[in-house]
Design an enzyme around this catalytic site. Structure first.
Site, PDB file in Angstrom:
ATOM      1  N   ASP A 113      -0.419   8.571  -4.438  1.00  0.00           N
ATOM      2  CA  ASP A 113       0.149   8.928  -3.147  1.00  0.00           C
ATOM      3  C   ASP A 113      -0.165  10.401  -2.921  1.00  0.00           C
ATOM      4  O   ASP A 113       0.387  11.277  -3.586  1.00  0.00           O
ATOM      5  CB  ASP A 113       1.659   8.680  -3.152  1.00  0.00           C
ATOM      6  CG  ASP A 113       2.306   8.940  -1.798  1.00  0.00           C
ATOM      7  OD1 ASP A 113       1.734   9.708  -1.001  1.00  0.00           O
ATOM      8  OD2 ASP A 113       3.394   8.396  -1.546  1.00  0.00           O
ATOM      9  N   ARG A 121      -5.317  -7.179  16.588  1.00  0.00           N
ATOM     10  CA  ARG A 121      -4.742  -7.103  15.247  1.00  0.00           C
ATOM     11  C   ARG A 121      -5.825  -6.909  14.204  1.00  0.00           C
ATOM     12  O   ARG A 121      -5.631  -6.234  13.195  1.00  0.00           O
ATOM     13  CB  ARG A 121      -3.923  -8.372  14.945  1.00  0.00           C
ATOM     14  CG  ARG A 121      -3.457  -8.470  13.495  1.00  0.00           C
ATOM     15  CD  ARG A 121      -2.405  -9.554  13.280  1.00  0.00           C
ATOM     16  NE  ARG A 121      -2.644 -10.762  14.025  1.00  0.00           N
ATOM     17  CZ  ARG A 121      -3.493 -11.736  13.664  1.00  0.00           C
ATOM     18  NH1 ARG A 121      -4.203 -11.614  12.554  1.00  0.00           N
ATOM     19  NH2 ARG A 121      -3.624 -12.813  14.410  1.00  0.00           N
TER      20      ARG A 121
END
Length: 385
Positions: free
Chosen positions: A178, A52
């Site tokens: 974005d 992780r």
């Protein structure tokens, strides 16, 4: 990771992709291990402890993404929205505010308004082309984040990144861009003054409609530390196979984007000449309101085209359900051409708001097929009107 001034395709192919030292394998191996042996308690080998937190395949992708966007740090997530969620929670706290474009992706608005709104994050949509309204919204709400898509999804609006960065920074806010529609090949927001770049790597970076992912790229070490902590603590990371597929896609981004852009220009021009069409939204046209800005901050106009029909909603729906090469589907940016009816598909979550998409609009993700075949496909569909 340091800024690299090599050409785009060289960065895409080589950054973070050094050959494997034991065998000399040119393609770095795919690492599936979820955990790593320690040389005594706390004795980590090159910092690897648990999947992780770190994984060599993901680390390679993150280096590649940072190089692609001229950033110093990159983080790869399990989806674009996971990337956005982690970014926002890394920076904001309940009571903070985001000023966002009134044309952002429906999923982004849903996340900010309905999910994070319940957590106490406020938002104000504005027209990013209205500098006075933008500055007023930031000041009124003491906004800490300004959120821009350019080109926007699906209205293809172009925002002047450098100008918005200047306005945001003057008010003490950070600018998020974005960059999914443009891709790092056509536009690098960090070089234009943005603080943070986000991507749905599912789209052009992955490029083959076979992997879901997201990314956040920054230059600032303090921002990177905050985002890295959330990435580790929350755990919405890209898996090894997803990272591997995204890396493979990014290596060919430049050659694909050239073809996407060339094909989109031809399709947009053909659509513009049709009597059934009310308006074609494509920044490559000289009369597009954002054309000059796009020319300044992009190296090409991309593979996305939106089109509105004189026949209204029924005409748009008829075309969407009549093509063969253009597949009716969510998403964009793959090598195959896709068609989307945003009002009921990607942007259904913003119906009834000021972000609502016109019901006579279709969004085309123009692929890398032969453009004559794509135009023939559209021409046959138009006979159904």
């Amino acid at each position: 990771m340091t800024e690299n001034h090599q050409g785009a395709n060289t960065r895409f192919v080589h950054t973070g992709q050094e050959f494997e030292p034991v065998t000399g394998a040119v393609v770095p191996p795919l690492h599936f291990s979820s955990t790593y042996a320690q040389d005594g308690i706390g004795g980590l080998r090159n910092g690897y402890e648990y999947g992780r937190g770190t994984n060599p395949t993901r680390d390679s992708l993150q280096a590649q993404l940072a190089g692609a966007e001229f950033g110093n740090y990159a983080f790869s997530f399990s989806s674009g929205l996971a990337a956005e969620d982690s970014l926002i929670r890394a920076i904001l706290r309940p009571g903070d505010h985001i000023v966002l474009g009134n044309d952002v992706y429906g999923g982004t608005f849903r996340l900010i308004d309905r999910v994070l709104g319940a957590w106490g994050i406020g938002n104000t949509p504005v027209d990013m082309g209205d500098e006075a309204a933008l500055a007023a919204a930031i000041e009124k709400n003491k906004a800490k984040l300004v959120w821009v898509e350019t080109p926007s999804n699906p209205m293809m609006k172009i925002t002047d990144i450098a100008k918005v960065a200047e306005i945001a920074h003057a008010a003490g806010a950070l600018l998020v861009v974005d960059n999914t529609f443009a891709s790092p090949f056509l536009q690098q927001p960090l070089t234009l003054g943005a603080d943070i770049v986000v991507h749905s790597t599912t789209k052009y970076i992955g490029g083959h409609s076979d992997v879901v992912g997201g990314a956040v790229i920054v230059k600032d070490a303090e921002l990177a530390e905050k985002i890295g902590f959330i990435q580790f603590a929350v755990g919405a990371v890209s898996g090894p196979m997803d990272a591997f597929l995204t890396t493979r896609g990014l290596k060919t981004l430049g050659v694909r984007m050239r073809t996407h852009s060339e094909n989109a220009a031809q399709v947009a021009q053909w659509l513009r000449e049709r009597s059934e069409v009310e308006r074609v939204l494509y920044p490559g046209f000289e009369d597009h309101p954002g054309h000059e800005i796009a020319k300044k901050q992009m190296s090409g106009f991309g593979g996305m085209v939106s089109v509105q029909f004189n026949g209204g909603e029924s005409a748009a729906r008829k075309i969407a359900e009549s093509t063969k090469l253009f597949t009716l589907a969510e998403s964009l940016g793959g090598i195959e051409s896709l068609m989307n009816y945003p009002s009921e598909m990607t942007h259904a979550s913003v119906k009834g708001t000021e972000l609502a998409v016109p019901v006579n609009l279709l969004r085309l993700s123009v692929g890398i097929e032969d453009p004559a075949d794509l135009i023939e496909d559209l021409e046959k569909a138009f006979t159904n009107l």
